[in-house]
Design an enzyme around this catalytic site. Structure first.
Site, PDB file in Angstrom:
ATOM      1  N   LYS B  98     -22.049 -13.695  20.006  1.00 28.09           N
ATOM      2  CA  LYS B  98     -22.746 -14.739  20.777  1.00 28.09           C
ATOM      3  C   LYS B  98     -22.329 -16.055  20.162  1.00 28.09           C
ATOM      4  O   LYS B  98     -22.686 -16.379  19.018  1.00 28.09           O
ATOM      5  CB  LYS B  98     -24.258 -14.538  20.707  1.00 28.09           C
ATOM      6  CG  LYS B  98     -25.062 -15.639  21.386  1.00 28.09           C
ATOM      7  CD  LYS B  98     -26.442 -15.160  21.778  1.00 28.09           C
ATOM      8  CE  LYS B  98     -27.572 -16.014  21.241  1.00 28.09           C
ATOM      9  NZ  LYS B  98     -27.596 -17.397  21.736  1.00 28.09           N
ATOM     10  N   GLY B 159     -36.067 -23.200  21.775  1.00 31.01           N
ATOM     11  CA  GLY B 159     -37.354 -23.293  21.110  1.00 31.01           C
ATOM     12  C   GLY B 159     -38.381 -24.142  21.821  1.00 31.01           C
ATOM     13  O   GLY B 159     -39.510 -24.271  21.370  1.00 31.01           O
ATOM     14  N   ALA B 186     -32.173 -19.268  26.000  1.00 27.87           N
ATOM     15  CA  ALA B 186     -32.859 -20.446  25.442  1.00 27.87           C
ATOM     16  C   ALA B 186     -33.799 -21.092  26.438  1.00 27.87           C
ATOM     17  O   ALA B 186     -33.474 -21.248  27.616  1.00 27.87           O
ATOM     18  CB  ALA B 186     -31.867 -21.510  24.948  1.00 27.87           C
ATOM     19  N   GLY B 187     -34.967 -21.446  25.938  1.00 29.15           N
ATOM     20  CA  GLY B 187     -35.916 -22.249  26.694  1.00 29.15           C
ATOM     21  C   GLY B 187     -37.052 -21.474  27.336  1.00 29.15           C
ATOM     22  O   GLY B 187     -38.038 -22.062  27.768  1.00 29.15           O
ATOM     23  N   ASN B 208     -36.232 -15.651  22.047  1.00 31.35           N
ATOM     24  CA  ASN B 208     -36.658 -15.404  20.677  1.00 31.35           C
ATOM     25  C   ASN B 208     -38.021 -16.048  20.402  1.00 31.35           C
ATOM     26  O   ASN B 208     -39.000 -15.351  20.173  1.00 31.35           O
ATOM     27  CB  ASN B 208     -35.596 -15.966  19.710  1.00 31.35           C
ATOM     28  CG  ASN B 208     -35.851 -15.615  18.262  1.00 31.35           C
ATOM     29  OD1 ASN B 208     -36.965 -15.378  17.836  1.00 31.35           O
ATOM     30  ND2 ASN B 208     -34.807 -15.576  17.472  1.00 31.35           N
ATOM     31  N   SER B 209     -38.098 -17.374  20.492  1.00 37.27           N
ATOM     32  CA  SER B 209     -39.335 -18.063  20.120  1.00 37.27           C
ATOM     33  C   SER B 209     -40.536 -17.593  20.920  1.00 37.27           C
ATOM     34  O   SER B 209     -41.644 -17.501  20.381  1.00 37.27           O
ATOM     35  CB  SER B 209     -39.183 -19.576  20.333  1.00 37.27           C
ATOM     36  OG  SER B 209     -38.116 -20.084  19.593  1.00 37.27           O
TER      37      SER B 209
END
Lengths: 259, 259, 259, 259
Positions: B98, B159, B186-187, B208-209
């Protein structure tokens, strides 16, 4: 899939499904089963118009093992809705009634005034009233004052698939009526809308067109089943706070604002 | 839960999970298992900084049975990212990478220029490159021209939990690149965002977050698992068209417009 | 109506107007005058295709007293755009060039790579380059590094009238590039969009279709003139902070979230 | 700046301004003049609480040459509002009354039931009633049935600056009540919101906090003046239709949807 209570029953599913406008009785039956819905709603007025077919239709629903929530769709006055509710109780042997009193033939929005009149009477008559209502706090508070113990605020005009046109109103209801079961009813277009409603902390979702008008209704019923469970879990799990990456928060003349 | 192919592997899950910022290794492990993710990503740069702990961390991931997708988070130039990718291939015996080349320390957005340079080289070096990229069609097309066979456009700043800040851009990618696996990366803030991405026809979601920063990460992992499956099913089932209940569509001077 | 500087000129208007697709030359002329625009842009490539009519067109614009900002609309490579820019400088005796290098024939989005190549060369050649660019911070920073002193990020695809599809991106540009003149270019559909851009602190707005395709272009030009002035004043006056009336801000498991 | 009629008066401005919460009487006076408002509203209840200062306040407003529209802010029942309206008529020699009956102390939303009761009585008593009301069609229709000839639907909770939380509801009102003057009242945060309301075809905008709480209220009053004029002109000029650049419109299983 944890348990919750509503109208004197204990349920595991938070998905209430409507039964109108499916391509065929078989598709309806398969969709109910795929949805995992434990409560399905049926428009009595529409069924009565179909004569003997109505009992076949009811039998089909009973065969799925779901609870029936009769509704008064198509009523425009409190009087009509009250009469129909009583007929529903006799025919289906249930005190549950999804109370719809439509105030506009185009948007199919609830009439806050006739709805309150009908709800007041039906509570007195011993019904468990599930009012299809507007999303404003004052109308909702009046229905609670009249003895309703659950509310079904709309997300958007019936059949529009627009989703939640005013999520702030639903958030306000959730924040200000913390102990009241809230079921979003009408306007859901896709699982993303249902998940959003559940993440806001609403207790359940009722929908019909989004499944019945999907290209593949049975698969869509399964999609909603998963989505509604997802949204509930997310609410319970505590969503992360959203972060603004761009700009300071205090507005100052000549500095950009948040939109 | 139907099968799909990516980077030479056959998967059933469409949920890719990040491994940073969990409260404890045990929570991470439980979250991976609850998520059903078959691919997890790990920042090599961050792990290398932890010395011997890195191998423990890798062992933990291996124990879950997931495929490892090493990432180059923290790299700001093509050169750094290329070097790190080669180290990752040696250490973890995988040609998957990645590719993250961050262009701004604040928003953590990809640098379209350095990213393309790095991707071009790594494809030549035999890597299966998963580029974390902007959502604009031209940047994406260039990465395909360079030999990438999958794209990971962002939904919002890393994040931030803002969800899909430009869903139209993702729709355009889907419409114009019909055969290319697209993974939003992301996001994502909550399952509603992930469902929206899947309903748009994207192939998978990496986050992830939203799990690691949830109040209850393990429950949130399960919420996302269901949500991503829901969104995929909805896409396959064909969402109903949204209806406007208000106004005629043709603009005429002195008549209201659609907003 | 306070003064501001751009490209070595002092202006009072913050409205840049395009000249394509008007119903007639007279309507164009009237629209320019109603708009109060001091800068108008003209596609050289399109004009060249019209032969002798081009000079008539140029004369019409000159008669309005506006500065001409020639543009390279229709170019798909740096080479084409550079050649056209040089022709424009000779023909119109101006070093200003609105640099458009389109990367996709459908969305008409800028090509970040070819654009940077062309901008780098044209700055070296002494042009005052106004690049029509993407709204991402890294691409914008590269153009500044190449010597551009103004940026023209898009609001939405050219001619779409979708408004600002990613206002967060524009806010980020404003916050991170505080001294750089930012002119939103493309996608504006109505004055509400232009006012939003100006309230974000962008310096000016360029548009074409929203005026040319209005039912009454001249009246719409006047509407935009007022709107752009309004948005600038609002930015300077400091907009009040928005208040949430519904819910506590800290997310807790089992409590509703902000959406 | 064309003329329009409301409540028996002919106006050129479409901007109604509130008079509460300004930093000083001088700023209020300057803001009224900068706004060009020909109608200003004043809370009688609040003024009465200030004793002799009330007449000074009224004198200040009269000195600006604006028409006074007294309001019943702070009333929670029809009875209170009716009493206050009669006091206002005697004190200020006007039959105009902005009827506010608040149903919730937190959101300050109208109470649809008490409002209708009060409006019905006040129309009988010869008042020109301007009801601050919800944005739903049925509540609005009832007020018209009760003899109101103008409606003031909210945009968002009073003082929130959230703008138009449900623009679809306002569009529906405009489309279904074509001959009724509609003035959006409450919730406007910045000129962009006001322009949006005017582009929807509403007839005017009433606001207070967005000016009073701006960093520079007088400049903000001027910004709104221009914005409201801009939005009206845009409505009259006929906004271009918005174009989707991405995707076909008919939903098909396995194809992306519009969001």
């Amino acid at each position: 899939t944890s348990e919750w209570q509503i109208g004197g029953r204990t349920l595991t599913s938070r998905f209430f499904l409507g039964t109108a406008a499916y391509p065929s009785p078989q598709v309806l039956k398969d969709a109910i089963q795929a949805s995992g819905a434990q409560v399905v709603t049926m428009g009595l007025r529409r069924q009565l118009a179909h004569g003997t077919e109505a009992s076949d239709f009811f039998a089909l629903i009973q065969a799925t093992g779901s609870h029936l929530l009769p509704n008064t769709a198509g009523c425009h006055t409190a009087r009509e809705a009250i009469t129909l509710a009583h007929m529903a109780r006799e025919l289906f042997d249930t005190s549950w009634i999804k109370l719809e009193v439509v105030g506009d033939a185009h948007t199919l929005q609830p009439d806050p005034f006739e709805l309150l009149t009908a709800a007041t009477q039906l509570v007195k008559d011993g019904f468990e009233v599930f009012p299809y209502c507007m999303d404003d706090l004052v109308s909702c508070q009046r229905l609670l004052d009249a003895g309703c113990s659950v509310l079904m605020p709309w997300g958007a005009p019936i059949g529009s698939g627009q989703g939640l046109v005013n999520p702030g109103a639903l958030r306000t209801l959730r924040a200000r009526l913390p102990g009241v079961p809230l079921i979003v009813d009408a306007g859901i277009g896709s699982p993303a809308d249902a998940v959003q409603a559940m993440e806001l902390g609403l207790d359940a979702v009722l929908l019909n067109s989004a499944v019945a008008h999907a290209v593949d209704p049975v698969r869509m019923a399964r999609a909603f089943k998963l989505g509604i469970a997802s949204g509930r879990l997310a609410f319970e799990a505590g969503v992360m706070p959203r972060q603004d990456m761009a700009v300071a928060s205090t507005p100052v003349a000549g500095h950009p604002i948040l939109l």
